[in-house]
Structure formats: structure tokens, C-alpha cells
Write a protein that holds these residues in place. Structure first.
Motif, PDB file in Angstrom:
ATOM      1  N   LYS A   8       0.822  -1.207   0.000  1.00  0.00           N
ATOM      2  CA  LYS A   8       0.000   0.000   0.000  1.00  0.00           C
ATOM      3  C   LYS A   8       0.860   1.262   0.000  1.00  0.00           C
ATOM      4  CE  LYS A   8      -3.996  -2.072   2.326  1.00  0.00           C
ATOM      5  NZ  LYS A   8      -4.829  -2.070   3.557  1.00  0.00           N
ATOM      6  N   SER A   9       1.962   1.216   0.780  1.00  0.00           N
ATOM      7  CA  SER A   9       2.814   2.404   0.872  1.00  0.00           C
ATOM      8  C   SER A   9       3.534   2.699  -0.434  1.00  0.00           C
ATOM      9  CB  SER A   9       3.837   2.246   1.996  1.00  0.00           C
ATOM     10  OG  SER A   9       4.790   1.267   1.649  1.00  0.00           O
ATOM     11  N   MET A  10       3.775   1.623  -1.205  1.00  0.00           N
ATOM     12  CA  MET A  10       4.491   1.806  -2.459  1.00  0.00           C
ATOM     13  C   MET A  10       3.596   2.364  -3.553  1.00  0.00           C
ATOM     14  SD  MET A  10       7.586   1.285  -2.081  1.00  0.00           S
ATOM     15  CE  MET A  10       7.950   1.468  -3.810  1.00  0.00           C
ATOM     16  N   ALA A  11       2.305   2.247  -3.372  1.00  0.00           N
ATOM     17  CA  ALA A  11       1.383   2.758  -4.374  1.00  0.00           C
ATOM     18  C   ALA A  11       1.399   4.286  -4.353  1.00  0.00           C
ATOM     19  CB  ALA A  11      -0.032   2.236  -4.102  1.00  0.00           C
ATOM     20  N   GLY A  12       1.308   4.885  -5.518  1.00  0.00           N
ATOM     21  CA  GLY A  12       1.167   6.328  -5.571  1.00  0.00           C
ATOM     22  C   GLY A  12       2.469   7.076  -5.441  1.00  0.00           C
ATOM     23  N   SER A  13       2.472   8.101  -4.556  1.00  0.00           N
ATOM     24  CA  SER A  13       3.557   9.095  -4.510  1.00  0.00           C
ATOM     25  C   SER A  13       4.904   8.490  -4.130  1.00  0.00           C
ATOM     26  CB  SER A  13       3.197  10.207  -3.532  1.00  0.00           C
ATOM     27  OG  SER A  13       3.032   9.683  -2.226  1.00  0.00           O
ATOM     28  N   ARG A  15       6.262   5.511  -4.716  1.00  0.00           N
ATOM     29  CA  ARG A  15       6.905   4.867  -5.850  1.00  0.00           C
ATOM     30  C   ARG A  15       7.298   5.896  -6.906  1.00  0.00           C
ATOM     31  NH1 ARG A  15       5.947  -0.964  -8.018  1.00  0.00           N
ATOM     32  NH2 ARG A  15       7.392  -0.972  -9.761  1.00  0.00           N
ATOM     33  N   THR A  16       6.458   6.883  -7.085  1.00  0.00           N
ATOM     34  CA  THR A  16       6.784   7.953  -8.027  1.00  0.00           C
ATOM     35  C   THR A  16       8.065   8.661  -7.608  1.00  0.00           C
ATOM     36  OG1 THR A  16       4.455   8.295  -8.553  1.00  0.00           O
ATOM     37  CG2 THR A  16       5.964  10.102  -9.073  1.00  0.00           C
ATOM     38  N   TRP A  17       8.209   8.896  -6.299  1.00  0.00           N
ATOM     39  CA  TRP A  17       9.433   9.547  -5.795  1.00  0.00           C
ATOM     40  C   TRP A  17      10.659   8.708  -6.117  1.00  0.00           C
ATOM     41  CZ3 TRP A  17      12.886   7.484  -2.283  1.00  0.00           C
ATOM     42  CH2 TRP A  17      13.944   8.341  -1.915  1.00  0.00           C
ATOM     43  N   ILE A  18      10.566   7.391  -5.916  1.00  0.00           N
ATOM     44  CA  ILE A  18      11.712   6.519  -6.182  1.00  0.00           C
ATOM     45  C   ILE A  18      12.089   6.571  -7.661  1.00  0.00           C
ATOM     46  CG2 ILE A  18      12.507   4.119  -6.236  1.00  0.00           C
ATOM     47  CD1 ILE A  18      10.798   3.612  -3.767  1.00  0.00           C
ATOM     48  N   GLU A  19      11.115   6.490  -8.549  1.00  0.00           N
ATOM     49  CA  GLU A  19      11.399   6.509  -9.981  1.00  0.00           C
ATOM     50  C   GLU A  19      12.049   7.825 -10.397  1.00  0.00           C
ATOM     51  OE1 GLU A  19       7.518   5.703 -11.495  1.00  0.00           O
ATOM     52  OE2 GLU A  19       7.842   3.527 -11.611  1.00  0.00           O
ATOM     53  N   GLU A  20      11.529   8.945  -9.867  1.00  0.00           N
ATOM     54  CA  GLU A  20      12.094  10.253 -10.202  1.00  0.00           C
ATOM     55  C   GLU A  20      13.516  10.395  -9.652  1.00  0.00           C
ATOM     56  OE1 GLU A  20       9.309  13.006  -8.643  1.00  0.00           O
ATOM     57  OE2 GLU A  20       7.898  12.815 -10.334  1.00  0.00           O
TER      58      GLU A  20
END
Length: 366
Positions: A8-13, A15-20
Motif C-alpha cells: 500500500k505504501s508503495m502505491a502512488g507518490s 513509488r513515483t518519488w523513487i522513480e524520479e
């Protein structure tokens, strides 16, 4: 944090932060490698290699999950990892000093594994730094948006690297939890590796001290010293300057040094004896101005006694035109040509050496 909460924590912002962030680190990693290469090259510090890697998304997620990081943006320091492999322990210290002077260091998370292990324990040793590029590079276009990103630099000798690779390769099973008998043997051999690492460092210092001592001596003072790669260079440099020989010094392999010694050149004085003023003037007159040290000494030996030289000849196969002219003048065209034919030695410009013709010319394909 259980697996369900993690998903759940990886969903959304998050995971987006990690990719960026990983996208920024893919720019940062090669930039730091280039920066270190330039600085070490300018500082004339030798090293074996500098390499870098950026973590993949999957391994980043796995680490956050395994370490249960609540604030990965603060706790992840190794998304960019740089490894510097040196030859000697002294170079590790020199490079570490440069890293401290070049980057902003997070001392809390930087460490020297040798000091962690202590003097009474053996094992994997290297120096780790957690760094940022720092505010001084913040305004530079090539480092835009990268100056606050943390990265790790690892500095180790080639022997430390070999040990670390073995220790971390699961196929060798050299990690923790070994039976006591095997662990004692492992400690013994890792200790031997550390002794060898230190010994190489000591030998390098001995070589530097010997070179410094030799550099202060004149050609006359060098006469009684052993002929080796370290004594030969300053002697030939002095001759080259004095007679405008243009000798290019190259590393001399042991097999070539053995060739010199088989001819009877055991000391610099032995070489000096066959390199008198007349001989050097003759070589200078026929020199192309770019002969390397090995070729120059071979020319001296052949000029002194070509028959003796070819009893210890190491089967090189070519001779430049100026040297061929010199030796043909010294021994006569006929003898020289026959010897070159017998040894299958190619001569540069052999069809037109400007030498007197003789009856054998028709038989010898020049």
C-alpha cells in the motif's frame, strides 16, 4: 511493516518519488565517475579503475522493504555507488584525502572498515564515504538538481577488492556462520592477504627511495651500480642529453635485461665501457632521433661485438635503416648483409642503403 502495508505504501507518490530519484541518480553516477577520474589524473595518482552503478528500481524497493525504512528519502544513501580500486594502501589514503577535499562528507555514515574490524580481527576492509556534490557545484548546469543527492564512494586496493568479491560471492560460501575450524583457516588466509597488501606498499616505498637516490648520481657515480631498469634510465637520459641521441625510455622487461647481462652488461660501468665518445658520436650521426632505450643498448652491443651479440640474440626481427647503415659501415657491407640474411632480419629500406655494391648483392634480396 508487513507485506500488505508495504504494498500500500508503495502505491502512488512513494513509488513515483523513487522513480524520479533514480532518474536523477542515473545522471549523477557517471558525472561523479568523470569528476573523480579528472581529479585523480590531474593529481597524478595511479589507480586501477573507477566504476559506478545506479540501483535498479526492484533492488531499491527490496532494500526499503528489508530495512523497513520509514523515510527512504533520508535513509537511502547508495542509490549511486562509485568504486575506486587502487594498487596500494598508500593510494587509498591519498584518494580518501582528495574525496574529503572535493565533496561534502556525511561523516556519520562514512567509515573505514579496517577501524571497525580492529587490529585483532581479519576480514573485508575498505573505506566508504557517503557524500553530496555540495553547494559549490549547485550553480553549475551539468550538476543541476544533483547537488543535494547522496552517493557512496568505496575505495579499496585490488587485493581488498579480490577478497571482498570472494567473500560476497555465494558460490564460494565465505560469509558468516562457518564452522570454527574453517573460520580459523579463513582468518589465517585473510590475514596473509593483508600482510601482502602492506608488503606491496612497503616495496613501492623502497622503489621510490631507490629512484630518488639514483637520480642524484652522475653517470660516473652510477658506474658501480647494478644495471637494472631503475639505474639504466637516468644513465641513458644523461647520455641522450649530452650527445643529442633522442633516446625514448621504455619499460624494460626482465627477459631483455637478461639479454643485456648475457652479453656482459651487469653494471652501468660495463655499458659505459662500450659507450665511448667515438661510438656515441657515430650513433648520433646515424640516429633517426627516436630510438627507444632497448634498441639503443642493442645497437651499442652490436657495434661493440656483433658476433658475440648474436650468440645471445632474443630473435627480434627488424632493424631500422639508420642503424643498419651504421653497422654496415662498421663491419662491411658483405659481412653485415650475410648476417642479416642468416638471421632473417628485415631491414627498413634495404633496397637502397647507399652502400657500395658487391657481387653478393644479386644473391641477397635487398
Amino acid at each position: 511493516m508487513n507485506a500488505e502495508s508495504w504494498q500500500k505504501s508503495m502505491a502512488g507518490s512513494n513509488r513515483t518519488w523513487i522513480e524520479e530519484t533514480l532518474s536523477q541518480h542515473r545522471r549523477l553516477t557517471p558525472a561523479v565517475v568523470r569528476l573523480l577520474e579528472n581529479i585523480l589524473d590531474r593529481s597524478s595518482i595511479e589507480y586501477l579503475s573507477i566504476s559506478g552503478r545506479t540501483k535498479e528500481l526492484s533492488s531499491t524497493e527490496e532494500k526499503i522493504r528489508r530495512k523497513k525504512y520509514a523515510q527512504p528519502e533520508l535513509q537511502l544513501t547508495d542509490l549511486s555507488g562509485i568504486r575506486v580500486i587502487t594498487f596500494l594502501e598508500t593510494q587509498v589514503k591519498e584518494i580518501s584525502d582528495i574525496i574529503r577535499a572535493t565533496f561534502d562528507i556525511d561523516d556519520k555514515h562514512s567509515f573505514d572498515r579496517a577501524s571497525i574490524l580492529g587490529d585483532d580481527r581479519m576480514g573485508y576492509r575498505s573505506t566508504h564515504f557517503v557524500c553530496t556534490l555540495g553547494p559549490s557545484r549547485k550553480g553549475l548546469l551539468e550538476y543541476e538538481a544533483l547537488s543535494e543527492l547522496k552517493f557512496e564512494i568505496q575505495v579499496r586496493t585490488v587485493l581488498q577488492h579480490a577478497w571482498a568479491e570472494l567473500a560476497h560471492d555465494r558460490s564460494f560460501k565465505l560469509g558468516t556462520g562457518l564452522p570454527a575450524k574453517i573460520q580459523r583457516k579463513l582468518n589465517l588466509y585473510s590475514g596473509m592477504l593483508e600482510i601482502v597488501d602492506g608488503a606491496f606498499d612497503e616495496i613501492a616505498r623502497d622503489v621510490d627511495a631507490y629512484k630518488s637516490e639514483i637520480a642524484t648520481k652522475t653517470a660516473s657515480q652510477l658506474s658501480d651500480t647494478e644495471l637494472n631498469s631503475l639505474t639504466l634510465q637516468p644513465y641513458l637520459e644523461q647520455l641522450s642529453d649530452q650527445y643529442d641521441l633522442g633516446i625514448i625510455f621504455v619499460e624494460i622487461p626482465d627477459e631483455v635485461l637478461n639479454e643485456f647481462k648475457a652479453f656482459g652488461l651487469n653494471k652501468i660501468g660495463d655499458l659505459k665501457a662500450i659507450a665511448n665518445k667515438y661510438v656515441l658520436e657515430q650513433i648520433s650521426e646515424h640516429s633517426a632521433g627516436d630510438e627507444n632505450a632497448i634498441g639503443f643498448v642493442r645497437t651499442l652491443m652490436m657495434y661493440h661485438d656483433i658476433d658475440r651479440y648474436f650468440t645471445i640474440w632474443k630473435r627480434w626481427e627488424g632493424l631500422d635503416r639508420p642503424t643498419a647503415s651504421l653497422l654496415a659501415k662498421r663491419y662491411g657491407s658483405q659481412k653485415f648483409k650475410l648476417l642479416m640474411k642468416e638471421k632473417h632480419i628485415w631491414i627498413e629500406g634495404e633496397e637502397d642503403l647507399g652502400l657500395p655494391q658487391d657481387p653478393l648483392d644479386d644473391e641477397i634480396p635487398w
